[in-house]
Design a protein around this motif. Structure first.
Motif, PDB file in Angstrom:
ATOM      1  N   LEU A 229       0.819  -1.217   0.000  1.00 43.54           N
ATOM      2  CA  LEU A 229       0.000   0.000   0.000  1.00 43.54           C
ATOM      3  C   LEU A 229       0.848   1.260   0.000  1.00 43.54           C
ATOM      4  CD1 LEU A 229      -2.984  -0.433   2.479  1.00 43.54           C
ATOM      5  CD2 LEU A 229      -3.060   0.218   0.069  1.00 43.54           C
ATOM      6  N   ASN A 241      -6.012   5.820  -6.454  1.00 45.75           N
ATOM      7  CA  ASN A 241      -7.202   5.801  -5.600  1.00 45.75           C
ATOM      8  C   ASN A 241      -7.193   4.520  -4.782  1.00 45.75           C
ATOM      9  OD1 ASN A 241      -8.595   8.196  -6.707  1.00 45.75           O
ATOM     10  ND2 ASN A 241      -8.538   6.976  -8.595  1.00 45.75           N
ATOM     11  N   LEU A 242      -7.208   4.662  -3.482  1.00 44.95           N
ATOM     12  CA  LEU A 242      -7.195   3.483  -2.608  1.00 44.95           C
ATOM     13  C   LEU A 242      -8.544   3.418  -1.895  1.00 44.95           C
ATOM     14  CD1 LEU A 242      -3.587   3.891  -1.177  1.00 44.95           C
ATOM     15  CD2 LEU A 242      -4.348   2.276  -2.929  1.00 44.95           C
ATOM     16  N   LEU A 243      -9.324   2.447  -2.235  1.00 43.02           N
ATOM     17  CA  LEU A 243     -10.682   2.357  -1.695  1.00 43.02           C
ATOM     18  C   LEU A 243     -10.825   1.155  -0.779  1.00 43.02           C
ATOM     19  CD1 LEU A 243     -12.550   3.047  -5.045  1.00 43.02           C
ATOM     20  CD2 LEU A 243     -12.233   4.641  -3.154  1.00 43.02           C
ATOM     21  N   GLN A 244     -11.332   1.427   0.385  1.00 42.66           N
ATOM     22  CA  GLN A 244     -11.579   0.357   1.344  1.00 42.66           C
ATOM     23  C   GLN A 244     -12.860  -0.358   0.929  1.00 42.66           C
ATOM     24  OE1 GLN A 244      -9.557   0.764   4.419  1.00 42.66           O
ATOM     25  NE2 GLN A 244      -9.992  -1.423   4.658  1.00 42.66           N
ATOM     26  N   SER A 246     -15.018  -4.534   0.603  1.00 40.35           N
ATOM     27  CA  SER A 246     -15.024  -5.937   0.993  1.00 40.35           C
ATOM     28  C   SER A 246     -15.338  -6.772  -0.234  1.00 40.35           C
ATOM     29  CB  SER A 246     -16.049  -6.180   2.096  1.00 40.35           C
ATOM     30  OG  SER A 246     -17.330  -5.862   1.615  1.00 40.35           O
ATOM     31  N   VAL A 258     -17.815  -1.248  -2.274  1.00 39.22           N
ATOM     32  CA  VAL A 258     -17.071  -0.052  -1.876  1.00 39.22           C
ATOM     33  C   VAL A 258     -18.088   1.034  -1.551  1.00 39.22           C
ATOM     34  CG1 VAL A 258     -15.479   1.736  -2.637  1.00 39.22           C
ATOM     35  CG2 VAL A 258     -15.126  -0.613  -3.359  1.00 39.22           C
ATOM     36  N   ASP A 283     -12.372  -7.857   4.308  1.00 39.91           N
ATOM     37  CA  ASP A 283     -12.133  -6.478   3.882  1.00 39.91           C
ATOM     38  C   ASP A 283     -10.813  -6.396   3.129  1.00 39.91           C
ATOM     39  OD1 ASP A 283     -14.406  -5.715   5.068  1.00 39.91           O
ATOM     40  OD2 ASP A 283     -13.464  -4.864   6.868  1.00 39.91           O
ATOM     41  N   VAL A 285      -8.338  -3.459   0.412  1.00 40.56           N
ATOM     42  CA  VAL A 285      -8.205  -2.149  -0.220  1.00 40.56           C
ATOM     43  C   VAL A 285      -7.994  -2.376  -1.711  1.00 40.56           C
ATOM     44  CG1 VAL A 285      -6.791  -0.065  -0.375  1.00 40.56           C
ATOM     45  CG2 VAL A 285      -7.200  -1.134   1.850  1.00 40.56           C
ATOM     46  N   GLY A 287      -6.925  -0.665  -5.262  1.00 37.50           N
ATOM     47  CA  GLY A 287      -6.214   0.497  -5.792  1.00 37.50           C
ATOM     48  C   GLY A 287      -6.478   0.644  -7.279  1.00 37.50           C
ATOM     49  N   ALA A 330     -13.559   8.658   0.717  1.00 35.82           N
ATOM     50  CA  ALA A 330     -12.257   8.575   0.069  1.00 35.82           C
ATOM     51  C   ALA A 330     -12.264   9.464  -1.168  1.00 35.82           C
ATOM     52  CB  ALA A 330     -11.968   7.137  -0.342  1.00 35.82           C
TER      53      ALA A 330
END
Ligand code: ATP
Length: 369
Positions: A229, A241-244, A246, A258, A283, A285, A287, A330
């Motif tokens: 990361l 773009n780093l999106l959390q 699942s 997301v 979960d 992340v 990208g 985000a």
């Protein structure tokens, strides 16, 4: 010229600060390697250990065939170029460039020849009789380079050599350094905190964080396949773009949730990354590079998933337009609205702000999950 190797190199300063941990790097003969990372990550310490200006606490450094752990700086046959240029103000450009050779008692005629050659390479010939104070920042930088070139060292070591120059000159000198290094073919280790500089100059780029090497790879590979990361977020501008989210799925398909929205992952993404199956029900992340986020109206239907969001900031930067969206708090940035801007003129940019837009998240091979 020579290869340079760091094996298990570490540094603990006398006050107990650990600056570098177990650094392993093999730099090929003639390679341009850039060490990059945020302030305090240990890159300058690493370079100074290579130069012999700082003792190493652990490990081994080799230049060519020779282990140099106990070899003093002046005998390592490397030339260092500093951010401050470190020129002698009372000496002319000619004498500054030739200084190291004079110290080594090289015959005067030979010094003259070498200085003229370096000045020619650097476009400094007409300035040889001037004093450093009468030169521009860019020219001073060249003099510092000249001093390194005449020594014909096994390696160049450069510590943020461009950071005292204004933005335009920096780009110009960057190209110049790349050209000179290529022409001379001298192994070069270059330290910077600027990822653009790293990406444009390096044959390979080594990313450091808190004294620890994160990844070393050619620029494109760092960009397409960041190892973690930190590298994903550090390399690339605008940032990835780093999106959390699942992940849910079964054998054939996977869905990524997301910010309450669900994206269908194309089968190819799953096939490409078998390890993803291990994340079903967990979960993670995801990208996605800004250029892989497109306005749904413009996007070719190529298997992307759609996120709907509101544009909350539009930055027009000439050739690129950055649109920031807020997806689950985000920031998502796309730069693929150029056509939109071109077609509709600037009005549409204002209209974009606050507008609901469907974004297509394109899952390319470089999508990082
Ligand atoms: P910058 O880009 O700000 O120059 P850097 O990545 O080059 O940073 P270093 O200068 O190598 O980082 O410093 C790495 C760490 O070692 C930092 O935490 C710094 O505070 C510490 N450090 C550097 N020099 C010394 C010193 N002489 N004594 C003690 N700690 C030091």
């Amino acid at each position: 010229m020579a290869e340079v190797a760091l094996r298990g190199v570490g540094k603990v300063y006398p006050d107990g600060t650990r600056a570098v941990t177990d650094l392993n790097l093999d730099i090929a003969d003639g390679e341009f390697l850039v060490l990059v990372g945020p302030s305090g990550c240990g890159k300058t310490t690493a370079l100074r250990m290579l130069a012999g200006l700082e003792e190493i606490s652990e490990g081994e450094i080799a230049i060519g065939e020779r282990v140099v752990n106990r070899v003093p700086a002046r005998d390592r046959d490397v030339a260092m170029v500093f951010q401050s240029y470190a020129l002698y103000p009372h000496l002319s450009v000619r004498d500054n460039i030739g200084f190291g050779l004079s110290l080594r008692k090289v015959p005067k005629a030979e010094i003259r020849r070498e200085v003229d050659r370096a000045a020619e390479i650097l476009g400094l010939t007409e300035y040889l009789d001037k004093k450093p104070r009468n030169l521009s920042g860019g020219q001073r930088q060249r003099v510092a380079m000249g001093r390194a070139i005449v020594r014909q060292p096994q390696a160049f070591l450069m510590d943020e050599p461009l950071s005292n120059l204004d933005a335009k000159l920096r780009v110009q000198m960057r190209a110049e350094i790349a050209r000179i290094q290529r022409d001379l073919g001298v192994t070069t280790v270059y330290v910077t905190h600027d990822q653009t500089e790293a990406m444009t100059l390096g044959d390979r780029v080594a990313v450091m964080k808190k004294g620890v090497l994160q990844q070393v790879a050619p620029p494109q590979e760092l960009y397409d396949r960041p190892a973690n990361l930190f590298v994903a977020g550090f390399i690339g501008s605008p940032a990835m773009n780093l999106l959390q989210g699942s992940l849910a799925g079964d054998e054939g398909a996977a869905r990524l949730t997301v910010g309450g929205q669900t994206l269908e992952l194309p089968a190819s993404v799953l096939a490409d990354r078998p390890a993803l199956r291990g994340y079903f029900g967990k979960d993670l992340v995801v990208g996605i590079r800004p250029e892989d986020m497109e306005d749904a109206d413009l996007a070719a239907a190529d298997g992307g998933g759609t996120l709907t969001s509101t544009a909350d900031l539009v930055e027009a930067m000439g050739s690129d337009v950055l649109v920031h969206f807020n997806v689950q708090a985000a920031q998502v940035v796309t730069d693929d609205t150029r056509e939109l801007a071109r077609d509709a003129g600037t009005d549409v940019l204002g209209a974009l702000e606050g507008a609901h837009t469907d974004l297509v998240a394109r899952f390319s091979p470089r999508t990082t999950v």
